[in-house]
Design a protein around this motif. Structure first.
Motif, PDB file in Angstrom:
ATOM      1  N   LEU A 299       1.223  -0.958   0.082  1.00 30.65           N
ATOM      2  CA  LEU A 299       0.006  -0.060   0.259  1.00 30.65           C
ATOM      3  C   LEU A 299       0.586   0.851  -0.344  1.00 30.65           C
ATOM      4  O   LEU A 299       0.599   1.913  -0.613  1.00 30.65           O
ATOM      5  CB  LEU A 299      -0.890   0.057   1.598  1.00 30.65           C
ATOM      6  N   GLU A 300       2.127   1.329   0.859  1.00 33.24           N
ATOM      7  CA  GLU A 300       2.938   2.325   0.651  1.00 33.24           C
ATOM      8  C   GLU A 300       3.612   2.978  -0.660  1.00 33.24           C
ATOM      9  O   GLU A 300       3.788   3.840  -1.137  1.00 33.24           O
ATOM     10  CB  GLU A 300       4.117   2.217   1.755  1.00 33.24           C
ATOM     11  N   LYS A 301       3.304   1.434  -1.231  1.00 31.76           N
ATOM     12  CA  LYS A 301       4.527   1.903  -2.806  1.00 31.76           C
ATOM     13  C   LYS A 301       3.499   1.917  -4.128  1.00 31.76           C
ATOM     14  O   LYS A 301       4.329   1.229  -5.105  1.00 31.76           O
ATOM     15  CB  LYS A 301       5.581   1.032  -2.444  1.00 31.76           C
ATOM     16  N   ARG A 302       2.066   2.101  -3.790  1.00 33.21           N
ATOM     17  CA  ARG A 302       1.457   1.784  -5.004  1.00 33.21           C
ATOM     18  C   ARG A 302       1.515   1.840  -6.322  1.00 33.21           C
ATOM     19  O   ARG A 302       1.348   2.094  -7.135  1.00 33.21           O
ATOM     20  CB  ARG A 302       0.161   1.473  -4.757  1.00 33.21           C
ATOM     21  N   LYS A 303       2.317   3.478  -5.807  1.00 31.33           N
ATOM     22  CA  LYS A 303       2.820   4.825  -6.648  1.00 31.33           C
ATOM     23  C   LYS A 303       3.782   4.288  -7.140  1.00 31.33           C
ATOM     24  O   LYS A 303       3.954   4.032  -8.611  1.00 31.33           O
ATOM     25  CB  LYS A 303       2.535   6.370  -6.575  1.00 31.33           C
ATOM     26  N   ASP A 304       4.600   3.170  -6.648  1.00 28.53           N
ATOM     27  CA  ASP A 304       6.080   2.789  -7.662  1.00 28.53           C
ATOM     28  C   ASP A 304       5.742   2.250  -8.626  1.00 28.53           C
ATOM     29  O   ASP A 304       6.225   2.004  -8.935  1.00 28.53           O
ATOM     30  CB  ASP A 304       6.832   2.303  -6.346  1.00 28.53           C
TER      31      ASP A 304
END
Length: 408
Positions: A299-304
């Protein structure tokens, strides 16, 4: 490349501090679980080795006995052929019979072993003789007996006493077993030593010379209960066992030390696997923390993830990143746990830090023995737990579509 992404994600600062906390909790949990597995298995190995050494002092490397019945008949030519087999160091002929040992008002049933003069070169009974005693079995007309400590206590045996013990043995040729005098042969016998190895032996066995026992039970000169065999240090015990079995034939059985007490060693192996399974549950519980850590990281790295997919990364690549993240969490925890366990085991072996309470044990500290196979087994277990825990979050990260614009 996948591992580099996973490593950067592991080191990078997260927007929410709780993600780091959960990740390190999973690492610590796996470290504790793997250390516990190694420590308990090593202690179990230590006790197992201690028991095997005690049983090894009582049981010979190999024993030949009759497949059926109590006694076997052996010709001198057969004994010569046994001596000629490579790697056989010593052999000893034995007779075993139940007897009643009496000391005044006290009495006890014993398993009396009649052994020849070479028996002390096959097993290590003499080194377990207690203070003031000696390994002396006497002769046919002047017999002596070495008692287990439990038997000695039961009948109140005293090495300093000049009063002999009385031993009763069955009269194989008696026709009237209801009459004690005709059914049993008796003889006065002096005690010369008391051995203390292990309770099972101490409460059961006594030793005397084979000629006296043969005379008492009126056994023919070429009949024996068994042949005890010791091997040279570099002997292949399975090969020697096979050679002996081929020589002796189907009417005889050739057993290794562990086969002579197969029930005990089977139970010990079963206990070890049960301990392994129970402690592995700790690692499975730790896996739940790992699932939570990876889910929050995704969820933290969804943009990545959205950027990587926009650049052409396929689902397999995305999944591989988070699988490697799981391997990192499990690997760091597992290696740390193994290192901690190794240090603790080494210190225990060197300085005996943890003591056993009471004074009735063979050793006064927890024995530990590290096996490389235990480290490999724990490593494989951690790998399986890591794959199982990381697979579902990594699969979701690979298949779910994230929006680069909104980050959702």
């Amino acid at each position: 490349m996948k591992f580099l992404f996973a490593w950067r994600y592991f080191k990078s600062k997260k927007s929410t501090n709780v993600i780091n906390i959960i990740a390190w909790i999973s690492v610590i949990a796996i470290a504790v679980g793997s250390a516990a597995l190694i420590l308990v298995l090593s202690v179990f190995n230590g006790f197992e080795g201690l028991v095997k050494s005690m049983y090894g002092d009582f049981y010979p490397d190999l024993r030949i006995s009759a497949t059926h019945g109590k006694y076997m008949q052996l010709q001198p030519t057969m004994l010569q052929k046994i001596h000629q087999i490579k790697d056989i160091k010593n052999i000893s002929l034995t007779i075993e019979e139940k007897a009643l040992l009496v000391n005044g008002e006290y009495q006890s049933i014993v398993f009396l072993k009649g052994v020849d003069s070479n028996y002390q070169n096959v097993v290590a009974i003499p080194k377990h003789i207690t203070d003031n005693g000696k390994y002396e079995l006497g002769f046919k007309t002047n017999p002596a007996i070495v008692l287990g400590a439990g038997i000695a206590n039961a009948i109140g045996a005293d090495l300093y006493s000049t009063d002999p013990l009385t031993i009763f043995l069955p009269n194989r040729n008696s026709e009237n077993f209801s009459n004690m005098q005709s059914a049993m042969n008796s003889f006065n016998i002096r005690e010369t030593g008391i051995f203390r190895i292990q309770e099972d032996f101490d409460n059961k066995y006594a030793f005397t010379n084979i000629d006296f026992l043969r005379y008492m039970i009126e056994l023919p000169s070429d009949f024996y209960s068994g042949i005890a065999i010791s091997l040279s240090g570099d002997a292949n015990i399975d090969k020697v066992q096979s050679s002996l079995q081929s020589l002796m034939g189907k009417n005889f059985q050739v057993q290794t030390r562990y086969q002579q007490n197969q029930g005990l060693f089977s139970v010990m192996q079963m206990e070890k696997w049960i301990i392994y399974i129970i402690l592995s549950i700790i690692l499975i519980i730790a896996a739940f923390n790992m699932v939570g850590a990876l889910t929050m990281l995704i969820l933290e790295k969804r943009k990545d993830i959205a950027v990587l997919k926009a650049l052409g990364a396929n689902s397999s690549f995305i999944q591989g990143i988070f699988l490697n993240e799981g391997f990192l969490l499990a690997g760091i925890g597992g290696l740390a746990g193994m290192l901690i366990a190794f240090i603790i085991c080494f210190l225990q072996q060197k300085f005996h830090l943890l003591k056993l309470e009471g004074g009735s044990f063979v050793v006064d500290y927890y024995p530990v023995k590290m096996h490389i196979t235990d480290f490999i087994l724990v490593g494989i277990t951690i790998f399986v737990v890591a794959v199982s825990a990381a697979w579902i979050p990594a699969q979701k990260a690979a298949t779910k579509e994230f929006s680069l614009k909104s980050g959702e």
